[in-house]
Design a protein around this motif. Sequence first.
Motif, short mmCIF file in Angstrom:
data_model
loop_
_atom_site.label_atom_id
_atom_site.label_comp_id
_atom_site.label_asym_id
_atom_site.label_seq_id
_atom_site.Cartn_x
_atom_site.Cartn_y
_atom_site.Cartn_z
N MET A 1 48.69 -55.94 -23.46
CA MET A 1 47.84 -55.09 -22.65
C MET A 1 48.61 -53.82 -22.26
SD MET A 1 45.98 -55.84 -19.00
CE MET A 1 44.86 -57.08 -19.59
N VAL A 2 47.94 -52.70 -22.31
CA VAL A 2 48.54 -51.42 -21.98
C VAL A 2 48.68 -51.30 -20.47
CG1 VAL A 2 48.19 -48.93 -22.08
CG2 VAL A 2 47.55 -50.33 -24.03
N ARG A 3 49.85 -50.85 -20.00
CA ARG A 3 50.07 -50.66 -18.57
C ARG A 3 49.62 -49.27 -18.17
NH1 ARG A 3 55.46 -52.40 -16.13
NH2 ARG A 3 54.10 -52.09 -14.36
N TYR A 15 41.66 -44.49 -27.51
CA TYR A 15 40.88 -45.70 -27.75
C TYR A 15 40.05 -45.55 -29.02
CZ TYR A 15 36.96 -43.08 -25.66
OH TYR A 15 35.99 -42.16 -25.39
N ASP A 33 40.60 -52.49 -14.45
CA ASP A 33 40.63 -53.93 -14.23
C ASP A 33 40.88 -54.61 -15.56
OD1 ASP A 33 38.14 -54.11 -15.59
OD2 ASP A 33 37.02 -53.95 -13.73
N GLU A 34 40.70 -55.89 -15.64
CA GLU A 34 41.01 -56.62 -16.87
C GLU A 34 40.03 -56.32 -17.99
OE1 GLU A 34 42.60 -60.33 -16.81
OE2 GLU A 34 43.75 -59.97 -14.99
N GLU A 35 38.86 -55.83 -17.66
CA GLU A 35 37.81 -55.56 -18.66
C GLU A 35 37.79 -54.12 -19.15
OE1 GLU A 35 35.69 -57.90 -19.95
OE2 GLU A 35 36.93 -59.33 -18.85
N ARG A 49 36.48 -49.87 -22.67
CA ARG A 49 36.83 -51.30 -22.69
C ARG A 49 38.32 -51.46 -23.04
NH1 ARG A 49 33.33 -54.62 -26.59
NH2 ARG A 49 34.62 -53.41 -27.99
N ARG A 50 38.97 -52.37 -22.36
CA ARG A 50 40.41 -52.62 -22.60
C ARG A 50 40.69 -52.99 -24.05
NH1 ARG A 50 45.00 -52.31 -18.94
NH2 ARG A 50 44.13 -52.27 -16.86
N VAL A 51 39.80 -53.76 -24.67
CA VAL A 51 40.03 -54.19 -26.05
C VAL A 51 40.03 -53.02 -27.02
CG1 VAL A 51 39.17 -56.53 -25.69
CG2 VAL A 51 37.61 -54.74 -26.48
#
Length: 74
Positions: A1-3, A15, A33-35, A49-51
């Motif tokens: 996960m990217v900080r 992205y 957040d995580e999403e 989106r984080r993904v």
Amino acid sequence: MVRLPEPGARVVVRYLLPTGQATDALGELLSADEEAVVVDGKRGVERIRRVDIVAAKPVPPPPAPRIRRPAPDA
């Protein structure tokens, strides 16, 4: 996960679009957040989106606007 830095910081987030091409969002980090992360930039508020995030980092403030000087009379 990217900080990411704390909300309020200026960031650039690279992205992937649905086409597979990469693009950047540059602006103020509003939330993360995580999403997803939310960036407020020139294109408006973007929810990413984080993904889909490839990379992210804080960036310095934008440069001050340049003062336009009138052209000398010829």
